[in-house]
Design a protein around this motif. Structure first.
Motif, PDB file in Angstrom:
ATOM      1  N   ASN A   1     105.220  42.954 -25.420  1.00  0.00           N
ATOM      2  CA  ASN A   1     105.154  42.025 -26.538  1.00  0.00           C
ATOM      3  C   ASN A   1     105.848  42.607 -27.779  1.00  0.00           C
ATOM      4  N   PRO A   2     106.511  41.765 -28.596  1.00  0.00           N
ATOM      5  CA  PRO A   2     107.220  42.259 -29.784  1.00  0.00           C
ATOM      6  C   PRO A   2     106.337  43.075 -30.738  1.00  0.00           C
ATOM      7  N   ALA A   3     105.077  42.682 -30.917  1.00  0.00           N
ATOM      8  CA  ALA A   3     104.206  43.427 -31.830  1.00  0.00           C
ATOM      9  C   ALA A   3     103.953  44.840 -31.306  1.00  0.00           C
ATOM     10  N   ASP A   4     103.719  44.959 -29.994  1.00  0.00           N
ATOM     11  CA  ASP A   4     103.506  46.277 -29.398  1.00  0.00           C
ATOM     12  C   ASP A   4     104.796  47.095 -29.419  1.00  0.00           C
ATOM     13  N   ALA A   5     105.925  46.429 -29.159  1.00  0.00           N
ATOM     14  CA  ALA A   5     107.208  47.127 -29.155  1.00  0.00           C
ATOM     15  C   ALA A   5     107.545  47.670 -30.547  1.00  0.00           C
ATOM     16  N   LYS A   6     107.246  46.887 -31.576  1.00  0.00           N
ATOM     17  CA  LYS A   6     107.525  47.327 -32.946  1.00  0.00           C
ATOM     18  C   LYS A   6     106.719  48.572 -33.288  1.00  0.00           C
ATOM     19  N   GLU A   7     105.462  48.575 -32.871  1.00  0.00           N
ATOM     20  CA  GLU A   7     104.602  49.720 -33.166  1.00  0.00           C
ATOM     21  C   GLU A   7     105.094  50.986 -32.468  1.00  0.00           C
ATOM     22  N   LEU A   8     105.712  50.813 -31.284  1.00  0.00           N
ATOM     23  CA  LEU A   8     106.191  51.956 -30.507  1.00  0.00           C
ATOM     24  C   LEU A   8     107.683  52.221 -30.726  1.00  0.00           C
ATOM     25  N   ASP A   9     108.303  51.458 -31.634  1.00  0.00           N
ATOM     26  CA  ASP A   9     109.738  51.594 -31.916  1.00  0.00           C
ATOM     27  C   ASP A   9     110.577  51.408 -30.653  1.00  0.00           C
ATOM     28  N   ILE A  10     110.246  50.359 -29.907  1.00  0.00           N
ATOM     29  CA  ILE A  10     110.949  50.054 -28.655  1.00  0.00           C
ATOM     30  C   ILE A  10     111.721  48.756 -28.818  1.00  0.00           C
ATOM     31  N   LYS A  11     112.970  48.775 -28.354  1.00  0.00           N
ATOM     32  CA  LYS A  11     113.816  47.581 -28.369  1.00  0.00           C
ATOM     33  C   LYS A  11     114.230  47.249 -26.941  1.00  0.00           C
ATOM     34  N   THR A  12     114.625  46.006 -26.727  1.00  0.00           N
ATOM     35  CA  THR A  12     115.101  45.608 -25.402  1.00  0.00           C
ATOM     36  C   THR A  12     116.252  46.510 -24.963  1.00  0.00           C
TER      37      THR A  12
ATOM     38  N   VAL B   1     104.610  37.987 -22.636  1.00  0.00           N
ATOM     39  CA  VAL B   1     103.329  38.661 -22.410  1.00  0.00           C
ATOM     40  C   VAL B   1     102.608  38.769 -23.746  1.00  0.00           C
ATOM     41  N   ARG B   2     101.299  38.711 -23.713  1.00  0.00           N
ATOM     42  CA  ARG B   2     100.521  38.786 -24.939  1.00  0.00           C
ATOM     43  C   ARG B   2     100.407  40.240 -25.394  1.00  0.00           C
ATOM     44  N   GLU B   3      99.966  40.429 -26.624  1.00  0.00           N
ATOM     45  CA  GLU B   3      99.759  41.790 -27.127  1.00  0.00           C
ATOM     46  C   GLU B   3      98.757  42.530 -26.244  1.00  0.00           C
ATOM     47  N   GLY B   4      99.031  43.805 -26.016  1.00  0.00           N
ATOM     48  CA  GLY B   4      98.125  44.624 -25.221  1.00  0.00           C
ATOM     49  C   GLY B   4      98.369  44.559 -23.730  1.00  0.00           C
ATOM     50  N   VAL B   5      99.361  43.757 -23.320  1.00  0.00           N
ATOM     51  CA  VAL B   5      99.677  43.591 -21.894  1.00  0.00           C
ATOM     52  C   VAL B   5     101.137  43.949 -21.644  1.00  0.00           C
ATOM     53  N   ILE B   6     101.401  44.680 -20.566  1.00  0.00           N
ATOM     54  CA  ILE B   6     102.765  44.928 -20.112  1.00  0.00           C
ATOM     55  C   ILE B   6     102.861  44.476 -18.656  1.00  0.00           C
ATOM     56  N   ALA B   7     104.069  44.127 -18.206  1.00  0.00           N
ATOM     57  CA  ALA B   7     104.244  43.597 -16.855  1.00  0.00           C
ATOM     58  C   ALA B   7     105.557  44.100 -16.263  1.00  0.00           C
ATOM     59  N   ILE B   8     105.516  44.453 -14.986  1.00  0.00           N
ATOM     60  CA  ILE B   8     106.665  45.012 -14.270  1.00  0.00           C
ATOM     61  C   ILE B   8     106.848  44.245 -12.963  1.00  0.00           C
ATOM     62  N   PRO B   9     108.085  43.928 -12.556  1.00  0.00           N
ATOM     63  CA  PRO B   9     108.291  43.308 -11.243  1.00  0.00           C
ATOM     64  C   PRO B   9     107.754  44.196 -10.121  1.00  0.00           C
ATOM     65  N   PHE B  10     107.218  43.578  -9.094  1.00  0.00           N
ATOM     66  CA  PHE B  10     106.548  44.283  -8.005  1.00  0.00           C
ATOM     67  C   PHE B  10     107.495  45.080  -7.112  1.00  0.00           C
ATOM     68  N   HIS B  11     108.728  44.648  -6.955  1.00  0.00           N
ATOM     69  CA  HIS B  11     109.561  45.011  -5.813  1.00  0.00           C
ATOM     70  C   HIS B  11     110.092  46.447  -5.809  1.00  0.00           C
ATOM     71  N   TRP B  12     109.971  47.181  -6.919  1.00  0.00           N
ATOM     72  CA  TRP B  12     110.562  48.511  -7.000  1.00  0.00           C
ATOM     73  C   TRP B  12     109.501  49.620  -6.948  1.00  0.00           C
ATOM     74  N   GLN B  13     109.030  50.072  -8.096  1.00  0.00           N
ATOM     75  CA  GLN B  13     108.220  51.286  -8.136  1.00  0.00           C
ATOM     76  C   GLN B  13     106.783  51.110  -8.626  1.00  0.00           C
ATOM     77  N   VAL B  14     106.388  49.898  -8.928  1.00  0.00           N
ATOM     78  CA  VAL B  14     105.130  49.724  -9.667  1.00  0.00           C
ATOM     79  C   VAL B  14     103.911  50.267  -8.915  1.00  0.00           C
TER      80      VAL B  14
END
Length: 687
Positions: free
Chosen positions: A611-622, A645-658
């Motif tokens: 989520n953008p709010a979480d990314a801003k706090e962690l200084d993460i960009k696309t 995704v809502r704040e506090g949630v992250i999501a990764i596609p299943f098909h690789w390493q999750v």
């Protein structure tokens, strides 16, 4: 001399919608595909999704297994040498006999697969019983083993209740932990969109904004793993406001008072505190379900939790008390992720089942099957897949895996690979050198889906035949033939006298009553297939439970259900909920779609949604490289900053390493693991 092209009718090898098309075959190769507009009653009505259009590409991959292989390096290194089929069978048979003599047949385990045909899963089951073991399961243990046992407990059967055509007659489409717009886009377009065109309303319950949510009038976004709170609150609303179908509850259910008492304190306000979903939204959806003909599409987002069975029980209770079952214009059931999920389930590939659907502990059922098969069947309950993995090197000394890639698909991948190293002997029968095959002692090259004839079953319960359209590469053989030839090497040939899949299906017609009418002759003449149960050749049973349920008294057995907290929740060290999802262009662990050039090009790599709010706090960009970690391990991925995704949630596609991050803790009864909701942290990596 070039041969003329011919149209071969086939079933798509990906999801369980059961789409049909023609493979244009010449000289043993598939040149292209053509849409099937000749059969208007087939599920896809001539349409295909991106995977369907590219479905034959993987069979031409240079990475295909072409000859039997024997390990020459350390387990996991992937170093092998070619051997003959005769050598391979001799080595495997010798090892089976050795382990049986040393540890007993209960030291051997088998895995069937949702990637192989009905006939082939039947033979995997039969071979395991002939060897003397009930340690039998399949990777779908991590797919439907919340919804399936819950529905069986309440209705006596987990199967889909209605044909797809009834979805378009529904007044409410409820999509819960499912993303059919991507994982089953043809089904979504042909049936769900038609229902919406007819005036139906749609509700989505999912932590992510999926491709289908834009069609929804309401999107509930709970924190991962908190679906149970929402389901309990909906039961509370329907019962406390007396919105339930009183006639249906009185005449066709038992246990209502116990259910009523169990949910009386689970108000929408209580659920809001846990799930983050506004109480008024929970109330609104509960009232909609109670007052409209509802089609329920509940899948892995709800299933893949240790306590997913509790949620599934709550939802099945909700279906029952609102009367949304046993009539036209409704839908509910299990939704396998693969075209043969029902093939493996309905042939009893499970540690406690016979192919007849009866339990292995049922002495009379065993004796009946022994008369048909001609050999004794063990009567003890075997291990589920996770327990097999835990017991590798201890109670399980050998595994025979057909078409499964558990080194990547099972939770806590690093642990699974450590366990695979402990086996005395591992056989992998597959079409590609998968991550699991790297740990094998012997690898057997199998024919792919389009390189053999067999039977598939869609999540509509539609039984269909698919036909051989291409030759297998090198010395690869159909899975059924490998099992037959190995059985002969084991001295079991008298029980495996098959020379064609038709012969196997005819035996299934005799052994499994619900498939009695699904004969090879009927399915050849009717490419649209039949709906099981099909006791005689013909259309079969389209709508289940019209007059009664598959329980001893014919009634739905409502079950009390209570709140259970997920086994792992975010904390100061791991502050995020991590979930995962499927992409339209990939399938399962990618062993086939990664070898399909057009799909790999369009969906090249994994990423983490934040989520953008979480990314801003962690200084993460696309596009930033980040490390995602849980208590099991870490992976490196690129970030995608998104409101999906809502704040506090992250999501990764299943098909690789999750699955290096997911949790192998399981439910004591269902053996389902915690794949969809674990605690995680995200850190930016300086490049």
């Amino acid at each position: 001399m070039p041969m003329a092209e011919k149209l071969v009718p086939v079933v798509c090898p990906w999801c369980s919608v059961g789409c049909r098309f023609y493979a244009v075959s010449a000289n043993g190769y598939i040149r292209r595909i053509e849409f099937d507009y000749d059969h208007p009653t087939i599920a896809n009505r001539g349409k295909l999704c991106p995977k369907g259009v590219a479905s034959y590409q993987f069979i031409n991959s240079p990475q295909r297994l072409k000859k039997p292989l024997r390990r020459v390096g350390e387990k996991g290194e992937g170093k092998f040498e070619e051997i003959t089929w005769e050598e391979a069978y001799r080595i495997i048979a010798s090892k089976i006999k050795e382990i049986k003599e040393t540890y007993g047949p209960e030291a051997i385990a088998f895995l069937g697969s949702e990637k192989i045909t009905l006939e082939e899963n039947y033979l995997v089951h039969k071979l395991s019983k002939a060897i003397g073991t009930n340690h039998l399961d399949f990777p779908g243990r991590y797919c439907q083993y919340s919804n399936s046992p819950a529905r069986t407990m309440i209705f006596g059967s987990a199967a889909a209740t209605n044909p797809f055509e009834d979805v378009s007659k529904a007044e409410l489409i409820l999509i819960w932990g499912h993303n059919p717009a991507e994982t089953a886009p043809v089904f979504f377009g042909q049936y769900i969109e038609k229902a919406l065109d007819n005036g139906a309303e749609m509700v989505v319950i999912d932590p992510r904004s999926t491709r289908g949510h834009k069609y929804a009038s309401l999107h509930l976004k709970p924190y991962p793993g908190t679906d149970l709170a929402i389901a309990l609150a909906m039961l509370n609303v329907v019962i406390s406001e007396e919105l339930y179908d009183k006639d249906f509850v009185r005449e066709r259910t038992t246990g209502f008072e116990g259910l009523k008492e169990s949910v009386k304190d689970y108000t929408p306000e209580w659920a809001e505190k846990i799930s983050g979903v506004p109480a008024e939204h929970i109330r609104k959806v509960a009232r909609l379900i109670a007052t409209k003909r509802t089609a329920f599409f509940v899948n892995e987002g709800m299933n893949q939790h240790v306590y997913g069975v509790n949620t599934a029980i709550a939802i099945a209770n909700l279906i029952a008390i609102t009367g949304n079952i046993g009539k036209e214009g409704v839908w509910s059931g299990v939704i396998p992720g693969a075209q043969c999920g029902y093939c493996v389930a309905m042939t009893g590939v499970a540690p406690n089942k016979l192919p007849t659907g009866k339990l292995v502990t049922d002495e009379a059922a065993r004796e009946e099957l022994e008369r048909l098969w001609g050999f004794k069947i063990p009567g003890w309950v075997g291990f589920d897949l996770t327990t097999m993995i835990r017991e590798m090197g201890n109670k399980i000394r050998m595994m025979y895996i057909v078409g499964g890639n558990i080194a990547k698909s099972a939770p806590n991948s690093a642990w699974v690979r450590e366990q695979l190293e402990k086996l005395d002997f591992l056989v992998v029968q597959d079409i590609f050198p998968t991550e699991t095959a790297a740990y094998a002692d012997v690898i057997l090259p199998a024919a792919a889906w389009f390189e053999k004839t067999g039977t598939a079953i869609s999540f509509e319960r539609r039984v269909q035949r698919t036909y051989k359209a291409a030759e297998a590469p090198g010395e690869a053989k159909p899975d059924w033939l490998i099992i037959v030839e190995l059985a002969k090497e084991l001295g079991l040939g008298e029980y495996f006298k098959y020379s064609h899949p038709d012969e196997i299906l005819r035996e299934i017609n005799k052994v499994i009553p619900i498939f009695k009418g699904a004969t090879p002759e009927y399915l050849a003449e009717h490419l649209e297939g039949c709906f099981f149960p099909c006791g005689e050749p013909g259309e079969g049973t389209k709508i289940l439970f019209k007059k009664g349920f598959k329980t001893p008294d014919g009634k739905a057995h409502l079950q009390p259900v209570s709140w259970r907290e997920p086994p792992e929740t975010p904390d100061e060290e791991y502050p995020f909920w991590l979930t995962n999802f499927r992409q339209v262009g990939h399938w399962h662990t990618g062993s086939m779609t990664f070898e399909s050039p057009s799909l790999k090009k369009r969906w090249p790599e994994e990423y983490v949604m934040i989520n953008p709010a979480d990314a801003k706090e962690l200084d993460i960009k696309t596009g930033d490289l980040v490390r995602v970690s849980t208590r099991r391990g870490s992976i490196l991925v690129r970030a995608e900053v998104t409101e999906h995704v809502r704040e506090g949630v992250i999501a990764i596609p299943f098909h690789w390493q999750v699955n290096f991050l997911t949790l192998d803790e399981i439910n004591e009864k269902t053996k389902m693991a915690q794949l969809k909701a674990v605690a995680a942290k995200v850190e930016k990596v300086r490049e």
